[in-house]
Enzyme design. Structure first.
Site: not given
Length: 306
Positions: A177, A227, A297
């Site tokens: 990420r 998410s 996230e």
């Protein structure tokens, strides 16, 4: 903001692509958030350069978004200029085994294009509800696939001075990420992907199977940002949240999904404050119970409501 709007008009931005007091709930998949002072719809790298010049002339900050699928915009909105790279900046073409896409092309559109061309490498990513530009910045991934596996070059423009930049090979600095673009202060404009030959029918079947799995396991019927938390090393955020008894936890009309505990959803009428408070509460309770700190996230932008 009058100076900014005037500069954009003088730079030949069509009036319909300049949106004062843009309601950010309309431009994010969470369907929450206050107004941006001015939002412009970007169609090309040249548009980015011109818009950045106008923002510097007006002395206002610049925020960059794609289709808003990984964002939480706070209830006070966003000051300055928002550059939106989505539907108008979405051309895709093929050169041999390379696919070249403008940053605003959706991951689904790029994966579908590749499938139709008999090029493999994107089937696992087709269901991610983001753009190829935003996905490359955060190294989006799903079902064992990540964009780092196929992205070979990213073209961008520096927010600071409007100069063109490119990232390739090790300079992309991909990790979980994360990418070099995330730290560089840039607007991604174009992405090059290196794919391999594949059978179009088999690729389509794989994409359809993963789409069915998403519909069965994820709360796609509610607004969300996908998410909510990054995966802790060696663990799964959704499992930790579930084991802490937080499935279904609500703050206002924000809820930890009962279908998939890794998602925070908007049941209808939630505020960004509801969602942010719920994120904070989930983080606290998981930390207290397990010692694991969950990192969002979701990218959080803007200001709290006054």
């Amino acid at each position: 903001m009058d100076t900014l709007i005037q500069s954009l008009v003088q730079a030949n931005f069509a009036p319909e692509r300049i949106i004062p007091r843009a309601p950010m709930a309309r431009y994010t998949t969470f369907r929450v958030g206050g107004e941006a002072d001015v939002l412009v719809d970007i169609a090309s790298a040249e548009d980015v350069t011109v818009a950045l010049r106008a923002a510097r002339h007006a002395g206002v900050p610049v925020t960059v978004i794609g289709n808003g699928s990984n964002l939480l915009v706070l209830d006070g909105g966003i000051r300055g200029l928002v550059l939106r790279l989505a539907g108008s900046c979405s051309a895709i073409r093929r050169e041999g085994n390379l696919v070249l896409a403008q940053a605003g092309a959706s991951l689904h559109a790029v994966a579908s294009f590749a499938q139709g061309q008999g090029l493999a490498g994107l089937a696992e990513l087709a269901g991610i509800p983001g753009t190829i530009g935003g996905g490359s910045i955060m190294n989006a991934g799903a079902y064992g696939g990540e964009l780092s596996q196929v992205v070979t070059r990213v073209d961008a423009i520096a927010l600071s001075d409007g100069k063109p930049l490119s990232f390739s090979g090790p300079k992309l600095d991909f990790s979980y990420r994360h990418s070099a673009m995330m730290d560089a202060g840039v607007v991604v404009t174009d992405v090059t992907l290196s794919l391999s030959p594949g059978d179009p029918s088999a690729l389509r079947e794989r994409m359809e199977a993963l789409s069915r799995a998403r519909r069965e396991k994820q709360p796609l019927e509610y607004p969300s940002a996908g998410s909510t938390f990054k995966r802790p090393e060696g663990l799964f955020a959704a499992r930790l949240i579930d084991e802490c008894g937080l499935r279904g936890l609500r703050v206002g009309n924000a809820q930890v999904s009962e279908k998939h505990a890794g998602f925070i959803i908007n049941l209808g009428g939630a505020t960004a404050r509801d969602i942010l408070t719920l994120i904070t509460e989930v983080t606290r309770r998981v930390q207290d119970a397990t010692g694991v700190h969950l990192e969002p996230e979701v990218r959080i932008l803007g200001e709290e409501a006054g």
